[in-house]
Enzyme design. Structure first.
Site, PDB file in Angstrom:
ATOM      1  N   GLN A   1      -6.193 -27.981 -10.366  1.00  0.00           N
ATOM      2  CA  GLN A   1      -6.511 -29.057 -11.342  1.00  0.00           C
ATOM      3  C   GLN A   1      -5.388 -30.097 -11.427  1.00  0.00           C
ATOM      4  O   GLN A   1      -4.278 -29.873 -10.925  1.00  0.00           O
ATOM      5  CB  GLN A   1      -6.775 -28.472 -12.734  1.00  0.00           C
ATOM      6  CG  GLN A   1      -7.865 -27.414 -12.803  1.00  0.00           C
ATOM      7  CD  GLN A   1      -9.280 -27.894 -12.581  1.00  0.00           C
ATOM      8  OE1 GLN A   1     -10.134 -27.152 -12.157  1.00  0.00           O
ATOM      9  NE2 GLN A   1      -9.549 -29.157 -12.868  1.00  0.00           N
TER      10      GLN A   1
ATOM     11  N   ASP B   1       0.874  -1.168   0.000  1.00  0.00           N
ATOM     12  CA  ASP B   1       0.000   0.000   0.000  1.00  0.00           C
ATOM     13  C   ASP B   1       0.912   1.219   0.000  1.00  0.00           C
ATOM     14  O   ASP B   1       1.623   1.468   0.973  1.00  0.00           O
ATOM     15  CB  ASP B   1      -0.881  -0.041   1.262  1.00  0.00           C
ATOM     16  CG  ASP B   1      -1.719   1.215   1.441  1.00  0.00           C
ATOM     17  OD1 ASP B   1      -1.562   2.161   0.651  1.00  0.00           O
ATOM     18  OD2 ASP B   1      -2.524   1.237   2.393  1.00  0.00           O
TER      19      ASP B   1
ATOM     20  N   LYS C   1      -0.462  -2.192   8.073  1.00  0.00           N
ATOM     21  CA  LYS C   1      -1.187  -3.158   7.253  1.00  0.00           C
ATOM     22  C   LYS C   1      -0.324  -4.343   6.843  1.00  0.00           C
ATOM     23  O   LYS C   1       0.869  -4.223   6.652  1.00  0.00           O
ATOM     24  CB  LYS C   1      -1.663  -2.504   5.953  1.00  0.00           C
ATOM     25  CG  LYS C   1      -2.484  -1.263   6.103  1.00  0.00           C
ATOM     26  CD  LYS C   1      -3.850  -1.516   6.627  1.00  0.00           C
ATOM     27  CE  LYS C   1      -3.971  -1.139   8.079  1.00  0.00           C
ATOM     28  NZ  LYS C   1      -3.518   0.182   8.388  1.00  0.00           N
TER      29      LYS C   1
ATOM     30  N   ASP D   1      -6.691  -0.569  -1.272  1.00  0.00           N
ATOM     31  CA  ASP D   1      -5.589   0.381  -1.427  1.00  0.00           C
ATOM     32  C   ASP D   1      -4.241  -0.297  -1.670  1.00  0.00           C
ATOM     33  O   ASP D   1      -3.195   0.346  -1.597  1.00  0.00           O
ATOM     34  CB  ASP D   1      -5.505   1.313  -0.205  1.00  0.00           C
ATOM     35  CG  ASP D   1      -5.390   0.549   1.107  1.00  0.00           C
ATOM     36  OD1 ASP D   1      -5.241  -0.677   1.071  1.00  0.00           O
ATOM     37  OD2 ASP D   1      -5.465   1.196   2.171  1.00  0.00           O
ATOM     38  N   ASP D   2      -4.266  -1.596  -1.965  1.00  0.00           N
ATOM     39  CA  ASP D   2      -3.009  -2.325  -2.154  1.00  0.00           C
ATOM     40  C   ASP D   2      -2.673  -2.504  -3.633  1.00  0.00           C
ATOM     41  O   ASP D   2      -3.494  -2.979  -4.414  1.00  0.00           O
ATOM     42  CB  ASP D   2      -3.085  -3.691  -1.475  1.00  0.00           C
ATOM     43  CG  ASP D   2      -3.133  -3.533   0.023  1.00  0.00           C
ATOM     44  OD1 ASP D   2      -2.074  -3.266   0.601  1.00  0.00           O
ATOM     45  OD2 ASP D   2      -4.228  -3.634   0.591  1.00  0.00           O
TER      46      ASP D   2
ATOM     47  N   TYR E   1       3.030  -2.956  16.736  1.00  0.00           N
ATOM     48  CA  TYR E   1       2.129  -3.134  15.607  1.00  0.00           C
ATOM     49  C   TYR E   1       2.101  -1.847  14.778  1.00  0.00           C
ATOM     50  O   TYR E   1       1.592  -0.846  15.205  1.00  0.00           O
ATOM     51  CB  TYR E   1       0.714  -3.485  16.093  1.00  0.00           C
ATOM     52  CG  TYR E   1      -0.051  -4.213  15.034  1.00  0.00           C
ATOM     53  CD1 TYR E   1      -0.343  -5.558  15.163  1.00  0.00           C
ATOM     54  CD2 TYR E   1      -0.448  -3.567  13.869  1.00  0.00           C
ATOM     55  CE1 TYR E   1      -1.001  -6.245  14.179  1.00  0.00           C
ATOM     56  CE2 TYR E   1      -1.098  -4.236  12.868  1.00  0.00           C
ATOM     57  CZ  TYR E   1      -1.383  -5.570  13.028  1.00  0.00           C
ATOM     58  OH  TYR E   1      -2.039  -6.239  12.039  1.00  0.00           O
TER      59      TYR E   1
ATOM     60  N   ASP F   1      -2.071  -6.599   4.501  1.00  0.00           N
ATOM     61  CA  ASP F   1      -3.111  -7.211   3.672  1.00  0.00           C
ATOM     62  C   ASP F   1      -2.474  -8.278   2.783  1.00  0.00           C
ATOM     63  O   ASP F   1      -1.532  -7.992   2.047  1.00  0.00           O
ATOM     64  CB  ASP F   1      -3.779  -6.129   2.827  1.00  0.00           C
ATOM     65  CG  ASP F   1      -4.415  -5.073   3.722  1.00  0.00           C
ATOM     66  OD1 ASP F   1      -5.079  -5.450   4.692  1.00  0.00           O
ATOM     67  OD2 ASP F   1      -4.212  -3.878   3.453  1.00  0.00           O
TER      68      ASP F   1
HETATM   69  C1  F6R Z   1      -7.673  -0.513   8.242  1.00  0.00           C
HETATM   70  C2  F6R Z   1      -7.362   0.773   7.632  1.00  0.00           C
HETATM   71  C3  F6R Z   1      -8.194   1.927   7.985  1.00  0.00           C
HETATM   72  C4  F6R Z   1      -7.434   2.969   8.816  1.00  0.00           C
HETATM   73  C5  F6R Z   1      -8.386   4.110   9.256  1.00  0.00           C
HETATM   74  C6  F6R Z   1      -7.674   5.195  10.023  1.00  0.00           C
HETATM   75  O1  F6R Z   1      -6.805  -1.500   7.863  1.00  0.00           O
HETATM   76  O2  F6R Z   1      -6.466   0.892   6.837  1.00  0.00           O
HETATM   77  O3  F6R Z   1      -9.336   1.479   8.654  1.00  0.00           O
HETATM   78  O4  F6R Z   1      -6.835   2.365   9.925  1.00  0.00           O
HETATM   79  O5  F6R Z   1      -8.979   4.682   8.129  1.00  0.00           O
HETATM   80  O6  F6R Z   1      -6.609   5.658   9.266  1.00  0.00           O
HETATM   81  P1  F6R Z   1      -5.632   6.850   9.706  1.00  0.00           P
HETATM   82  O7  F6R Z   1      -5.040   6.466  11.043  1.00  0.00           O
HETATM   83  O8  F6R Z   1      -4.638   6.874   8.601  1.00  0.00           O
HETATM   84  O9  F6R Z   1      -6.477   8.088   9.783  1.00  0.00           O
HETATM   85 MG    MG Z   2      -3.878   2.305   3.298  1.00  0.00          MG
HETATM   86 MG    MG Z   3      -4.818  -2.252   2.315  1.00  0.00          MG
END
Ligand code: F6R
Ligand code: MG
Ligand code: MG
Length: 370
Positions: free
Chosen positions: A242, A12, A232, A53-54, A229, A234
Site C-alpha cells: 500500500q 525445520d 530443505k 514442517d517449518d 545438495y 523452504d
Molecule cells: C521434500 C521432503 C520429503 C522427503 C521424503 C523422504 O522436501 O521433505 O519429500 O524428502 O519424505 O524423506 P526421508 O529421506 O527423510 O525418508
Molecule cells: Mg522435514
Molecule cells: Mg519443510
C-alpha cells in the site's frame, strides 16, 4: 520512532508426521522462549507460525539486520525445539541445524532468513509469505509479477507513486555473486536470469525513486552450502504494501496462478505452488504439492496486529483446484522430467551408484548399427 527491524527466521527441526507438519509442542517451546525475549528484550513483538514442517519465527526489534543477539535467540530457540523433537522422536529432529555451534549469525548454519529494517509509515501493512516443499527461486515469478508486471500490478501503470518502478537484487547462488536490475528499463535482461530460478534468485526489491526497501526473501540454499545438495530450503518472503508499494490485492494476485516450482517429493520434483489457508499448510499427497501461506500484518510501533490468513479467501479456490489438476497431471509423468528434476538438481540421487554398476557396459557407437 527509531527504525524497526522485521526478522523472519525459520528452520525445520522436526516433522509430524514424517515431513508433513509440525507438532504443537515445538510451537509451544518457541512461544515460551520468544515470550521471555519480549519481556526481557531484545524483542518488541513476535509471532510463532509454521508452514508444513517449518517452524517460523517472526520478530520485531530495533537491532538491525544480521544482528547477533537476534540470530542467537533464533538459534537457541531452534536448538530447544530440536530437544523437544528429539524427546518425542519426531521425524528428522534438528534437520536444518547443520552446525553444533553458533558463531555470530545463523547464515550458513541451516536456517532461512529474511530481514528488513525500515521506518514505519503512518500505517504499515506487511505480508509474510511462507512456503514448504520448495526453494527460494519459487518467489522469482511472484516477485516479477508484483513489482514489474503491469498485468498483475496495475499500480505500476496508474499510480504515480509506483510508476517509476523497482530495483531487483538478484543472487547467483552457484557462483555467490549478486547483480541489480532497474525495472522496467532492464526487464528483458533480468528475465534472462530470473527465468532460471534454480540458479538466479531474487533476494530483495527496492523502490527506485528513494531506494526504500519493498521486499526481501530468504535465499539460503542448503543445497550448495555443504558442497553438495543436503536438504530443505523452504523459503520465506516479506513484502510491504500500500501507499507507494503494490496494494495488498496486487501482492496476493501474483499467486493466483499455481506456477511450477521445484522441491516436491524428496526435493527432486517440480509441482504447482498451491496457496492455502493456514489450516491447510500440511502437504501430504506425494509429500506435497508445494504450499504457500500468506500472513498479513499491520505493524504499529513494532507490534503485530495479525496474522490475517490472506489465502483463506474463497477467491483462491479456483487456484487451488487448478493446482490439484496440475498436480495430478504432473504425477502421471512419474519419474520422468519435467516432473522429476534434471539429474544434477535432485536432492536424492542414485546416479553414482548406477553408473558404477554400468562400468564397462557403455559401448562405442558403431556407425552402421546404431
Ligand atoms: C521434500 C521432503 C520429503 C522427503 C521424503 C523422504 O522436501 O521433505 O519429500 O524428502 O519424505 O524423506 P526421508 O529421506 O527423510 O525418508
Ligand atoms: Mg522435514
Ligand atoms: Mg519443510
Amino acid at each position: 520512532m527509531a527504525k524497526i527491524t522485521l526478522s523472519v527466521i525459520k528452520a525445520d527441526v522436526g516433522g509430524y508426521v514424517g515431513h508433513s507438519s509440525i507438532h504443537p509442542r515445538l510451537m509451544e517451546e518457541a512461544e515460551k522462549r520468544l515470550t521471555r525475549a519480549r519481556e526481557k528484550g531484545p524483542l518488541i513483538d513476535f509471532r510463532v507460525m509454521h508452514c508444513g514442517d517449518d517452524l517460523e519465527l517472526i520478530m520485531t526489534h530495533e537491532l538491525g539486520v544480521m544482528n547477533e543477539n537476534i540470530h542467537k535467540l533464533a538459534w537457541d530457540t531452534f536448538v530447544a525445539a530440536t530437544k523437544v523433537a528429539t524427546d518425542l522422536k519426531l521425524y528428522g529432529a534438528g534437520q536444518d541445524l547443520l552446525s553444533d555451534t553458533f558463531s555470530g549469525n545463523v547464515k550458513g548454519l541451516g536456517p532461512g532468513i529474511a530481514e528488513m529494517e525500515f521506518e514505519e509509515r503512518k500505517s504499515e501493512p506487511v505480508i509474510i509469505f511462507m512456503a514448504d516443499k520448495t526453494s527460494p527461486g519459487a518467489w522469482n515469478l511472484p516477485f516479477y509479477k508484483i513489482f514489474a508486471d503491469p498485468f498483475n500490478t496495475v499500480g505500476l501503470v496508474i499510480d504515480p507513486a509506483l510508476h517509476e518502478g523497482f530495483k531487483f537484487r538478484i543472487l547467483d547462488v552457484r557462483e555467490n555473486t549478486a547483480l541489480t536490475f532497474e525495472c522496467p528499463e532492464e526487464l528483458y535482461d533480468m528475465l534472462v536470469f530470473i527465468g532460471s530460478p534454480s540458479r538466479y534468485v531474487v533476494k530483495a526489491v527496492h523502490r527506485k525513486k528513494d531506494d526504500e526497501i519493498a521486499a526481501v526473501a530468504s535465499v539460503e540454499r542448503l543445497g550448495y552450502m555443504a558442497g553438495r545438495y543436503v536438504g530443505k530450503d523452504d523459503p520465506v518472503m516479506i513484502v510491504r504494501s500500500q501507499s507507494g508499494f503494490p496494494a495488498v490485492g496486487e501482492v496476493l494476485e501474483a499467486f493466483a496462478l499455481p506456477h511450477l516450482v521445484e522441491g516436491w517429493m524428496r526435493g527432486s520434483h517440480n509441482g504447482p505452488l498451491m496457496p492455502v489457508g493456514f489450516e491447510h499448510a500440511h502437504p501430504t499427497r506425494f509429500d506435497g504439492p508445494p504450499r504457500v501461506i500468506a500472513a498479513g500484518f499491520q505493524i504499529s510501533n513494532g507490534k503485530f496486529f495479525g496474522p490475517r490468513d490472506m489465502f483463506k479467501d474463497v477467491s483462491f479456490d479456483e487456484t487451488r483446484r487448478l493446482a490439484n489438476f496440475i498436480g495430478d497431471y504432473m504425477r502421471r509423468i512419474g519419474p520422468f522430467e519435467p516432473h522429476r528434476l534434471p539429474l544434477d538438481e535432485m536432492e536424492y540421487t542414485t546416479l553414482p551408484l548406477v553408473m558404477e554398476k554400468m562400468q564397462g557396459r557403455f559401448e562405442p557407437l558403431e556407425e552402421k548399427q546404431d
